[in-house]
Scaffold this motif. Structure first.
Motif, PDB file in Angstrom:
ATOM      1  N   VAL A  57      -3.843   0.897  -2.865  1.00  0.00           N
ATOM      2  CA  VAL A  57      -3.505  -0.518  -2.692  1.00  0.00           C
ATOM      3  C   VAL A  57      -2.954  -1.010  -4.035  1.00  0.00           C
ATOM      4  N   ALA A  58      -1.630  -1.003  -4.154  1.00  0.00           N
ATOM      5  CA  ALA A  58      -1.016  -1.374  -5.432  1.00  0.00           C
ATOM      6  C   ALA A  58      -0.990  -2.887  -5.613  1.00  0.00           C
ATOM      7  N   LEU A  59      -0.914  -3.628  -4.519  1.00  0.00           N
ATOM      8  CA  LEU A  59      -0.957  -5.087  -4.573  1.00  0.00           C
ATOM      9  C   LEU A  59      -1.734  -5.587  -3.364  1.00  0.00           C
TER      10      LEU A  59
ATOM     11  N   GLY B 291      -1.581  -7.039 -17.306  1.00  0.00           N
ATOM     12  CA  GLY B 291      -2.523  -6.178 -16.606  1.00  0.00           C
ATOM     13  C   GLY B 291      -2.407  -4.780 -17.172  1.00  0.00           C
ATOM     14  N   ARG B 292      -3.475  -4.019 -17.009  1.00  0.00           N
ATOM     15  CA  ARG B 292      -3.478  -2.664 -17.544  1.00  0.00           C
ATOM     16  C   ARG B 292      -2.475  -1.797 -16.804  1.00  0.00           C
ATOM     17  N   SER B 293      -2.222  -0.648 -17.371  1.00  0.00           N
ATOM     18  CA  SER B 293      -1.358   0.312 -16.726  1.00  0.00           C
ATOM     19  C   SER B 293      -1.924   0.663 -15.343  1.00  0.00           C
ATOM     20  N   GLY B 294      -1.085   0.677 -14.333  1.00  0.00           N
ATOM     21  CA  GLY B 294      -1.537   1.013 -12.978  1.00  0.00           C
ATOM     22  C   GLY B 294      -2.108  -0.172 -12.214  1.00  0.00           C
ATOM     23  N   SER B 295      -2.038  -1.372 -12.783  1.00  0.00           N
ATOM     24  CA  SER B 295      -2.657  -2.524 -12.114  1.00  0.00           C
ATOM     25  C   SER B 295      -1.772  -3.143 -11.031  1.00  0.00           C
ATOM     26  N   GLY B 296      -0.476  -2.818 -11.039  1.00  0.00           N
ATOM     27  CA  GLY B 296       0.394  -3.319  -9.970  1.00  0.00           C
ATOM     28  C   GLY B 296       1.555  -4.188 -10.452  1.00  0.00           C
ATOM     29  N   LYS B 297       1.812  -4.222 -11.767  1.00  0.00           N
ATOM     30  CA  LYS B 297       2.864  -5.097 -12.303  1.00  0.00           C
ATOM     31  C   LYS B 297       4.256  -4.700 -11.791  1.00  0.00           C
ATOM     32  N   THR B 298       4.556  -3.406 -11.902  1.00  0.00           N
ATOM     33  CA  THR B 298       5.892  -2.958 -11.476  1.00  0.00           C
ATOM     34  C   THR B 298       6.062  -3.171  -9.978  1.00  0.00           C
ATOM     35  N   THR B 299       5.010  -2.871  -9.228  1.00  0.00           N
ATOM     36  CA  THR B 299       5.063  -3.076  -7.774  1.00  0.00           C
ATOM     37  C   THR B 299       5.397  -4.538  -7.464  1.00  0.00           C
ATOM     38  N   LEU B 300       4.727  -5.465  -8.138  1.00  0.00           N
ATOM     39  CA  LEU B 300       4.963  -6.892  -7.888  1.00  0.00           C
ATOM     40  C   LEU B 300       6.400  -7.283  -8.249  1.00  0.00           C
TER      41      LEU B 300
ATOM     42  N   ILE C 100       0.863  -1.179   0.000  1.00  0.00           N
ATOM     43  CA  ILE C 100       0.000   0.000   0.000  1.00  0.00           C
ATOM     44  C   ILE C 100       0.899   1.228   0.000  1.00  0.00           C
ATOM     45  N   TYR C 101       0.676   2.121  -0.974  1.00  0.00           N
ATOM     46  CA  TYR C 101       1.419   3.381  -0.987  1.00  0.00           C
ATOM     47  C   TYR C 101       0.589   4.428  -0.266  1.00  0.00           C
ATOM     48  N   ARG C 102       1.191   5.099   0.694  1.00  0.00           N
ATOM     49  CA  ARG C 102       0.467   6.144   1.413  1.00  0.00           C
ATOM     50  C   ARG C 102       1.047   7.497   1.043  1.00  0.00           C
ATOM     51  N   ARG C 103       0.186   8.408   0.694  1.00  0.00           N
ATOM     52  CA  ARG C 103       0.574   9.802   0.428  1.00  0.00           C
ATOM     53  C   ARG C 103      -0.357  10.691   1.228  1.00  0.00           C
ATOM     54  N   GLY C 104       0.110  11.199   2.363  1.00  0.00           N
ATOM     55  CA  GLY C 104      -0.751  12.044   3.189  1.00  0.00           C
ATOM     56  C   GLY C 104      -1.988  11.280   3.604  1.00  0.00           C
TER      57      GLY C 104
END
Ligand SMILES: Nc1ncnc2c1ncn2[C@@H]1O[C@H](COP(=O)(O)OP(=O)(O)O)[C@@H](O)[C@H]1O
Ligand SMILES: [Mg+2]
Length: 231
Positions: free
Chosen positions: A23-25, A42-51, A14-18
């Motif tokens: 929930v990226a994954l 998966g589409r852009s923003g779906s969490g591939k890079t995070t994984l 989970i990325y928190r900004r303020g």
């Protein structure tokens, strides 16, 4: 010899900004075994890079567990045991193509004696040949096209024969024929080795070349393939 290279149980990031959080994954469980060929779609923003970054221990999960049973401690993974081809350009600007490709071997101390130095030269030459980069060996990254940079990044990821290669949309900037040629070269390079390959891609033609598809949608790994366990 254990087959499992990476095992994850209920992995979340989970990325928190303020006040907001993304929930990226979300509770991903999977096993990556020796020799696996996985397309992560998966589409852009779906969490591939995070994984992929979690699999490389470049990032830490917010919750859940990830383990590298056959690879040892997380701080020893990159770049010798796991290599990562980043989505964004990642070549070192002051170094030539050939020096960029040699980096993982030099970081592993492979050039510590004269004997070993010639092994490094041989391995680099072979990797450059595999990816059709011989003519570019002495060029600097700034002299290359985006597609050529991607090929160099792939050669650098493959040169040390790591047990896992994680490639983040490596053909995203390439036309269909060039993308398929890059994949041909990589698959030929890995033939008969235990290296597991995970390629994040939007392209069904790339996914077709892999054995298994993992699908990620809004952070949820939904593929029902046997290697992905739902929790
Ligand atoms: N450093 C970050 N800070 C905040 N949100 C992020 C960060 N990195 C990624 N995200 C968000 O996490 C989600 C998944 O991103 P990412 O893993 O890059 O997806 P993909 O690689 O599939 O395009 C997206 O909503 C993205 O905006
Ligand atoms: Mg991405």
């Amino acid at each position: 010899m254990r087959d499992a290279l990476i095992e994850a149980q209920s992995l979340s990031r989970i990325y928190r900004r303020g006040e907001t959080h993304v929930v990226a994954l979300a509770r991903a469980s999977f096993v990556l075994n020796r020799g696996d060929r996985i397309a992560l779609m998966g589409r852009s923003g779906s969490g591939k890079t995070t994984l992929l970054h979690l699999m490389a221990a470049l990032d830490t999960p917010t919750s859940g567990a990830i383990d590298w049973p056959a690879l040892g401690s997380p701080d020893t993974l990159l770049p010798a045991k796991i290599s990562l081809v980043f989505q964004t350009p990642s070549l070192l600007e002051p170094l030539t193509v050939s020096e960029n490709v040699a980096l993982p071997l030099l970081m592993a101390g492979a050039a510590d004696s004269a004997d070993c130095a010639s092994n490094v030269e041989r391995a680099v030459a072979a990797a450059l040949a595999t990816f059709g980069l011989e003519a570019l060996a002495q060029k600097l990254p700034e002299e290359l096209s985006g597609g050529q940079m991607q090929r160099v990044a792939m050669a650098r990821a493959a040169v040390g024969r790591p047990l896992v290669i994680l490639a983040d949309e490596p053909t995203g900037q390439l036309d269909h024929t060039t993308g398929q040629a890059l994949l041909d070269a990589l698959i030929a390079h890995l033939a008969g080795t235990p290296t597991a390959l995970v390629i994040a891609t939007h392209d069904p033609a790339v996914a077709k070349r892999m054995d298994t598809v993992w699908r990620v949608e809004r952070g949820v790994l939904t593929e029902t393939d046997p290697t992905v366990r739902r929790t």
